[in-house]
Write a protein that holds these residues in place. Structure first.
Motif, mmCIF file in Angstrom:
data_model
loop_
_atom_site.group_PDB
_atom_site.id
_atom_site.type_symbol
_atom_site.label_atom_id
_atom_site.label_comp_id
_atom_site.label_asym_id
_atom_site.label_seq_id
_atom_site.Cartn_x
_atom_site.Cartn_y
_atom_site.Cartn_z
ATOM 1 N N LYS A 1 22.836 37.301 -16.247
ATOM 2 C CA LYS A 1 22.138 37.714 -17.231
ATOM 3 C C LYS A 1 23.351 37.258 -18.651
ATOM 4 O O LYS A 1 22.864 36.845 -19.606
ATOM 5 C CB LYS A 1 21.883 39.090 -17.494
ATOM 6 N N GLU A 2 24.573 37.318 -18.255
ATOM 7 C CA GLU A 2 25.571 37.078 -19.288
ATOM 8 C C GLU A 2 25.645 35.738 -19.438
ATOM 9 O O GLU A 2 25.672 35.080 -20.659
ATOM 10 C CB GLU A 2 27.068 37.614 -18.952
ATOM 11 N N GLN A 3 25.271 34.622 -18.730
ATOM 12 C CA GLN A 3 24.927 33.377 -18.993
ATOM 13 C C GLN A 3 23.659 32.957 -19.505
ATOM 14 O O GLN A 3 23.618 31.939 -20.155
ATOM 15 C CB GLN A 3 25.387 32.730 -17.341
ATOM 16 N N TYR A 4 22.660 33.673 -18.930
ATOM 17 C CA TYR A 4 21.434 33.265 -19.352
ATOM 18 C C TYR A 4 20.453 34.483 -19.918
ATOM 19 O O TYR A 4 19.953 35.145 -18.941
ATOM 20 C CB TYR A 4 20.535 32.558 -18.170
ATOM 21 N N PRO A 5 21.002 34.875 -21.189
ATOM 22 C CA PRO A 5 20.256 35.998 -21.832
ATOM 23 C C PRO A 5 18.944 36.034 -21.541
ATOM 24 O O PRO A 5 18.183 37.193 -22.079
ATOM 25 C CB PRO A 5 21.007 36.208 -23.185
ATOM 26 N N ASP A 6 18.099 34.789 -21.790
ATOM 27 C CA ASP A 6 16.709 34.706 -21.917
ATOM 28 C C ASP A 6 15.758 34.933 -20.809
ATOM 29 O O ASP A 6 14.795 34.977 -20.577
ATOM 30 C CB ASP A 6 16.293 33.419 -22.639
ATOM 31 N N VAL B 1 14.742 29.087 -11.599
ATOM 32 C CA VAL B 1 15.069 29.539 -9.936
ATOM 33 C C VAL B 1 16.431 28.345 -9.645
ATOM 34 O O VAL B 1 17.089 28.847 -8.921
ATOM 35 C CB VAL B 1 14.035 28.986 -9.088
ATOM 36 N N ARG B 2 16.195 27.261 -10.094
ATOM 37 C CA ARG B 2 17.398 26.220 -9.575
ATOM 38 C C ARG B 2 18.454 26.900 -10.097
ATOM 39 O O ARG B 2 19.859 26.859 -9.525
ATOM 40 C CB ARG B 2 17.202 25.057 -10.407
ATOM 41 N N ALA B 3 18.833 27.483 -11.529
ATOM 42 C CA ALA B 3 19.894 28.093 -12.024
ATOM 43 C C ALA B 3 20.285 29.157 -11.111
ATOM 44 O O ALA B 3 21.693 29.330 -10.947
ATOM 45 C CB ALA B 3 19.706 28.472 -13.282
ATOM 46 N N PHE B 4 19.688 30.120 -10.857
ATOM 47 C CA PHE B 4 19.946 31.409 -9.926
ATOM 48 C C PHE B 4 20.276 30.817 -8.595
ATOM 49 O O PHE B 4 21.446 31.399 -8.006
ATOM 50 C CB PHE B 4 18.738 32.408 -9.955
ATOM 51 N N VAL B 5 19.838 30.005 -7.950
ATOM 52 C CA VAL B 5 20.119 29.623 -6.625
ATOM 53 C C VAL B 5 21.679 29.006 -6.832
ATOM 54 O O VAL B 5 22.557 29.361 -5.687
ATOM 55 C CB VAL B 5 19.117 28.470 -6.003
ATOM 56 N N LYS C 1 23.820 41.083 -13.604
ATOM 57 C CA LYS C 1 24.730 41.371 -14.629
ATOM 58 C C LYS C 1 25.205 40.059 -14.943
ATOM 59 O O LYS C 1 25.470 39.580 -16.160
ATOM 60 C CB LYS C 1 25.943 42.478 -14.605
ATOM 61 N N SER C 2 25.909 39.339 -13.921
ATOM 62 C CA SER C 2 26.818 38.252 -14.457
ATOM 63 C C SER C 2 25.809 37.103 -14.911
ATOM 64 O O SER C 2 26.174 36.314 -15.580
ATOM 65 C CB SER C 2 27.587 37.919 -13.152
#
Length: 286
Positions: free
Chosen positions: A114-119, A274-278, A111-112
């Motif tokens: 997705k709020e930052q990266y909606p795509d 991947v880099r953003a999620f890590v 959820k958090s």
């Protein structure tokens, strides 16, 4: 043939059932059957035989199913590369998550993020930690989240550590455990080995298994209804006030804990998503 047709073959090969494949693809059974016949006509071969036990793939069908998996992976990689060229954090993030983490942590994380990266879209595989480890090792998922001490050859990040505890609805004493009903549940072999060793160091007889269940969540509910004690990670009962617990300790008095890890291969960080999620997960655990 387009990528949707290859997906039909791939899904049908995995499901071995027209009905289940249709449900997975959100296609009505008659429509799926018609599309399959069109594919067979296009290639001029019989792909499947239908029988009482479902569909059986012919040798030609098995070959096409193998190529379908290869092509779908290629299509996915192309989409990821295009998103990467444009420096967008977008596309599908493939995550492998242990059953426990998928319930107690993952929804809030997604959820958090997705709020930052909606795509960004997510493809989630859940299972026991050993299964998730294998998915991550084979790069069937971009990132894996597991519990326990597994050797990992690449990027590994400790997220948090929990105490293992004896939980009971009513007050009990450790010396009484061999005479009390235990609620047991199916779990990872490393976790079971950890708790079995703790028990063997203290008692000369095995526990009395009053109830066996398939999941930790079910085990928790049995404890809350006073049906016995259980040995569980502390996170299971973080939201419960009225519960009696005894932290497990070694004979030397050290707390026995279980660690949760994030695993991935370094080269997957070439993908922006991947880099953003890590980085997002690392920031949460700091």
């Amino acid at each position: 043939m387009d990528d949707r047709d290859w997906l039909v073959i791939h899904t049908l090969f995995n499901e071995k059932s027209i009905t289940k494949a249709g449900q997975s693809l959100f296609i009505a059974q008659p429509t799926l059957t018609k599309r399959l016949k069109q594919i067979e006509t296009e290639f001029g071969v019989k792909i499947v035989n239908r029988g009482v036990k479902g569909v059986q793939f012919t040798p030609e069908g098995e070959y096409l199913a193998k190529r379908a998996e290869e092509l779908l992976n290629t299509f996915r990689e192309i989409r990821e590369d295009i998103d990467n060229f444009n420096h967008f954090v977008a596309g599908t993030l493939r995550l492998g998550v242990s059953n426990f983490i998928s319930k107690y942590k993952l929804p809030g994380w997604l959820k958090s993020f997705k709020e930052q990266y909606p795509d960004v879209e997510f493809q989630i595989e859940t299972g026991y930690s050993k299964q998730i480890y294998q998915l991550a090792y084979n790069q069937d998922v971009h990132i894996g989240f597991i519990r326990g001490e597994y050797n990992w050859p690449d990027q590994k990040e400790l997220l948090f550590e929990e105490e293992l505890c004896v939980f009971s609805y009513n007050q009990i004493a450790l010396e009484d455990l061999p005479n009390l009903p235990k609620i047991d549940y199916h779990t990872d072999h490393l976790y079971k080995h950890l708790t079995d060793n703790w028990w063997a160091e203290r008692y000369s007889q095995p526990p009395i298994i009053g109830i066996s269940v398939d999941r930790g969540d079910t085990c928790k509910e049995m404890v809350l209804n006073g049906l016995g004690y259980a040995i569980l990670p502390s996170l299971f009962f973080n939201d419960v006030e009225k519960i009696y617990k005894i932290p497990l300790k070694t004979k030397e008095g050290m707390a026995i804990t279980q660690k949760t890890w994030m695993l991935h291969h370094k080269d997957t960080e070439e993908l922006n998503v991947v880099r953003a999620f890590v980085d997002f997960i690392k920031n949460l655990s700091e």
